[in-house]
Design a protein around this motif. Structure first.
Motif, PDB file in Angstrom:
ATOM      1  N   ARG A 190     -15.398  32.485  21.346  1.00  0.00           N
ATOM      2  CA  ARG A 190     -14.161  33.253  21.520  1.00  0.00           C
ATOM      3  C   ARG A 190     -12.978  32.340  21.839  1.00  0.00           C
ATOM      4  O   ARG A 190     -11.850  32.592  21.399  1.00  0.00           O
ATOM      5  CB  ARG A 190     -14.327  34.286  22.632  1.00  0.00           C
ATOM      6  CG  ARG A 190     -15.307  35.407  22.303  1.00  0.00           C
ATOM      7  CD  ARG A 190     -15.253  36.496  23.353  1.00  0.00           C
ATOM      8  NE  ARG A 190     -14.036  37.290  23.248  1.00  0.00           N
ATOM      9  CZ  ARG A 190     -13.529  38.022  24.230  1.00  0.00           C
ATOM     10  NH1 ARG A 190     -14.128  38.037  25.417  1.00  0.00           N
ATOM     11  NH2 ARG A 190     -12.444  38.728  24.046  1.00  0.00           N
ATOM     12  N   ASP A 196      -6.204  36.008  21.247  1.00  0.00           N
ATOM     13  CA  ASP A 196      -5.608  36.800  22.326  1.00  0.00           C
ATOM     14  C   ASP A 196      -6.139  36.280  23.654  1.00  0.00           C
ATOM     15  O   ASP A 196      -7.229  36.636  24.096  1.00  0.00           O
ATOM     16  CB  ASP A 196      -5.961  38.284  22.159  1.00  0.00           C
ATOM     17  CG  ASP A 196      -5.180  39.177  23.117  1.00  0.00           C
ATOM     18  OD1 ASP A 196      -4.814  38.698  24.209  1.00  0.00           O
ATOM     19  OD2 ASP A 196      -4.946  40.347  22.772  1.00  0.00           O
ATOM     20  N   GLN A 211      -5.296  36.826  26.701  1.00  0.00           N
ATOM     21  CA  GLN A 211      -5.481  37.813  27.756  1.00  0.00           C
ATOM     22  C   GLN A 211      -6.799  38.558  27.580  1.00  0.00           C
ATOM     23  O   GLN A 211      -7.547  38.768  28.536  1.00  0.00           O
ATOM     24  CB  GLN A 211      -4.306  38.808  27.763  1.00  0.00           C
ATOM     25  CG  GLN A 211      -4.166  39.605  29.064  1.00  0.00           C
ATOM     26  CD  GLN A 211      -3.906  38.725  30.271  1.00  0.00           C
ATOM     27  OE1 GLN A 211      -3.324  37.645  30.151  1.00  0.00           O
ATOM     28  NE2 GLN A 211      -4.373  39.154  31.441  1.00  0.00           N
ATOM     29  N   ASN A 212      -7.085  38.968  26.345  1.00  0.00           N
ATOM     30  CA  ASN A 212      -8.348  39.645  26.060  1.00  0.00           C
ATOM     31  C   ASN A 212      -9.538  38.731  26.303  1.00  0.00           C
ATOM     32  O   ASN A 212     -10.593  39.159  26.770  1.00  0.00           O
ATOM     33  CB  ASN A 212      -8.383  40.143  24.613  1.00  0.00           C
ATOM     34  CG  ASN A 212      -7.823  41.550  24.494  1.00  0.00           C
ATOM     35  OD1 ASN A 212      -7.641  42.245  25.490  1.00  0.00           O
ATOM     36  ND2 ASN A 212      -7.530  41.958  23.266  1.00  0.00           N
ATOM     37  N   ASN A 265     -10.101  38.860  30.065  1.00  0.00           N
ATOM     38  CA  ASN A 265     -10.306  40.154  30.735  1.00  0.00           C
ATOM     39  C   ASN A 265     -11.220  41.125  29.993  1.00  0.00           C
ATOM     40  O   ASN A 265     -11.645  42.128  30.558  1.00  0.00           O
ATOM     41  CB  ASN A 265      -8.945  40.828  30.955  1.00  0.00           C
ATOM     42  CG  ASN A 265      -8.048  39.996  31.857  1.00  0.00           C
ATOM     43  OD1 ASN A 265      -8.523  39.333  32.765  1.00  0.00           O
ATOM     44  ND2 ASN A 265      -6.748  40.018  31.585  1.00  0.00           N
ATOM     45  N   LYS A 266     -11.516  40.840  28.734  1.00  0.00           N
ATOM     46  CA  LYS A 266     -12.350  41.748  27.955  1.00  0.00           C
ATOM     47  C   LYS A 266     -13.638  41.054  27.540  1.00  0.00           C
ATOM     48  O   LYS A 266     -13.621  39.901  27.114  1.00  0.00           O
ATOM     49  CB  LYS A 266     -11.589  42.221  26.704  1.00  0.00           C
ATOM     50  CG  LYS A 266     -12.305  43.302  25.914  1.00  0.00           C
ATOM     51  CD  LYS A 266     -11.453  43.754  24.731  1.00  0.00           C
ATOM     52  CE  LYS A 266     -12.180  44.829  23.922  1.00  0.00           C
ATOM     53  NZ  LYS A 266     -11.373  45.267  22.751  1.00  0.00           N
ATOM     54  N   ARG A 297     -20.912  42.788  25.190  1.00  0.00           N
ATOM     55  CA  ARG A 297     -20.751  44.250  25.192  1.00  0.00           C
ATOM     56  C   ARG A 297     -21.969  44.938  24.601  1.00  0.00           C
ATOM     57  O   ARG A 297     -22.409  45.985  25.085  1.00  0.00           O
ATOM     58  CB  ARG A 297     -19.505  44.664  24.409  1.00  0.00           C
ATOM     59  CG  ARG A 297     -18.186  44.325  25.058  1.00  0.00           C
ATOM     60  CD  ARG A 297     -17.039  45.215  24.560  1.00  0.00           C
ATOM     61  NE  ARG A 297     -16.911  45.254  23.122  1.00  0.00           N
ATOM     62  CZ  ARG A 297     -16.169  44.406  22.410  1.00  0.00           C
ATOM     63  NH1 ARG A 297     -15.525  43.424  23.018  1.00  0.00           N
ATOM     64  NH2 ARG A 297     -16.067  44.526  21.099  1.00  0.00           N
TER      65      ARG A 297
END
Length: 437
Positions: A260, A266, A268-269, A272-273, A279
């Motif tokens: 990633r 991104d 920020q993602n 935080n994601k 997932r």
């Protein structure tokens, strides 16, 4: 590679000369030489062979030999039966000489990879019975391959994790041995040994203290194992599952973090994601309607495809599965129904796609979405399939009479549900290290 006394005599010699000499020196009373495939049942650093097998990759030395012959088109000139014998009952010196000469012909920079420093690390591992030796012997070759195909950056966090875990386990095993040899620790005092081991697991892993303490309780009260209650059995299984899955949850999250970071757009993602693979494993462990990690991963990818090309159904996904009509015994069944039935079997875990069939399926999905996922997508799906295999292995290993499979499965899912904790902790450490550079 060999004993300390032998090693001192071999220092300074060319790599292949050392290798041949050490193999010759290992001959038994019948003058047979066997290359041993050593692995220890350690969970902190599991055997490399087990890791590769979960990913459906070549995992025995015999398989690596066949793979190298095929990949480089260089025949070892070793007969089929002798190939098996090298790793079983042993072979003669002429066969070993053929093997070493074949190694020399391979376009692999063995001497640059297996440096004196790396060989010393492998010897340290062998001396304490750690699985690190196999990892340290193999990872350098993966690093060279990653560098050649341009994937070294995204795999660096994973490789760093493995290097660190190898050093951590070997150092701990050495310190434990020194304490025993110095008389500071009695090898017969299981309670004292367990206390040292428990402190190590507490300090070096993310496993909850209560889970580690369960196994210490066994050492302190071994009588509980004679007629264990159901609750006690399940608590032991919980401790076992945390230890069994810990390495894999670390490795998976470091793999995903590296990918990633290199390919995401991104920031920020990224922080935080959770990533798609994390997932998926979390969804499998918390959603009872999802049967397998493979299915969870498929659901995630289905969402991505729907964002790229519009709503994509499971039946649409199934239409990209290659069906061999000769192998299919459902006469008169429509192709679309056959494909959908096959996808349902994959999702439920009743069977899994071969490496070739999975690659073909994902390549067609890439073509459908007009994207190029490279090796990352197939790697993620292989990891998902690997977790499903590991779940089945653990269920088989914990099939006790006084508890039910569904109770053990609930424990496994409880452990896997911790993967966001691993991801968030590791991404924080990763970013801190990046900022410190």
């Amino acid at each position: 590679m060999g004993s300390n006394s032998d090693q001192s005599q071999l220092e300074g010699k060319p790599f292949f000369e050392q290798l041949e000499e050490e193999l010759f020196n290992s001959a038994d009373s019948n003058n047979k030489i066997k290359i041993k495939e050593v692995k220890s049942a350690h969970y902190f650093l599991p055997p490399l062979q087990d890791f590769l097998e979960l990913l459906n990759l070549p995992h025995t030395q015999r398989e690596f030999l066949d793979l190298a012959e095929s990949a480089f088109g260089i025949n070892s000139k070793i007969g089929r039966s002798s190939k098996f014998a090298i790793f079983k009952e042993g072979v003669s010196k002429p066969t070993i000489k053929k093997l070493v000469n074949w190694y020399k012909r391979l376009p692999i920079p063995f001497e640059d990879i297996l440096t004196a420093d790396n060989i010393a690390k492998i010897d340290r591992s062998s001396n304490v019975g750690s699985n690190a030796g196999a990892w340290l012997s193999t990872i350098p070759f993966y690093k060279v391959s990653a560098n050649e195909n341009g994937s070294e950056k995204e795999l660096k966090p994973l490789f760093n994790f493995i290097d660190t875990r190898c050093e951590t386990e070997v150092s701990f095993a050495e310190s434990l041995r020194k304490k025993v040899e110095a008389g500071d620790l009695d090898r017969k005092d299981t309670t004292a040994i367990y206390n040292v081991v428990n402190t190590f697991w507490t300090n070096k892993t993310k496993i909850p203290k209560h889970a580690i303490g369960i196994l210490a309780d066994i050492a302190t009260h071994p009588d509980k194992l004679k007629k264990p209650t159901k609750e006690f059995t399940l608590s032991i299984i919980e401790g076992y599952c945390y230890m069994r899955f810990d390495f894999y949850l670390e490795a998976i999250t470091y793999f995903e973090i590296g990918c990633r970071y290199e390919y995401g757009n991104d920031a920020q993602n990224f922080k935080n994601k959770l990533g798609v693979l994390t997932r998926s494993i979390h969804a499998f462990s918390t959603n009872n309607s999802i049967s397998t990690c493979f299915e969870a991963m498929l659901i995630e990818y289905k969402k991505i495809l729907s964002d790229l090309v519009g709503e994509t159904s499971f039946r649409k996904l199934a239409s990209f599965i290659e069906i061999n009509e000769l192998e299919n015994d459902e006469v008169g069944e429509l192709l679309g129904d056959k494909q959908y039935k096959q996808l349902k079997r994959w999702r439920s875990g009743k069977d899994t796609p071969s490496n070739e069939k999975l690659a073909d399926f994902l390549d067609k999905l890439d073509e459908y979405a007009n994207v190029d996922s490279g090796y990352l997508l197939i790697s993620a799906f292989r990891v998902a399939i690997g977790i499903d295999k590991l779940v089945r292995n653990v269920l088989s290993a914990t099939a006790f009479d006084n508890c039910e499979p569904h109770e053990v499965e609930a424990i496994i899912k409880k452990v896997l549900a911790e993967i966001p904790t691993y991801y968030k902790s590791n991404i924080t450490d990763f970013l801190n290290a990046k900022n410190a550079d």
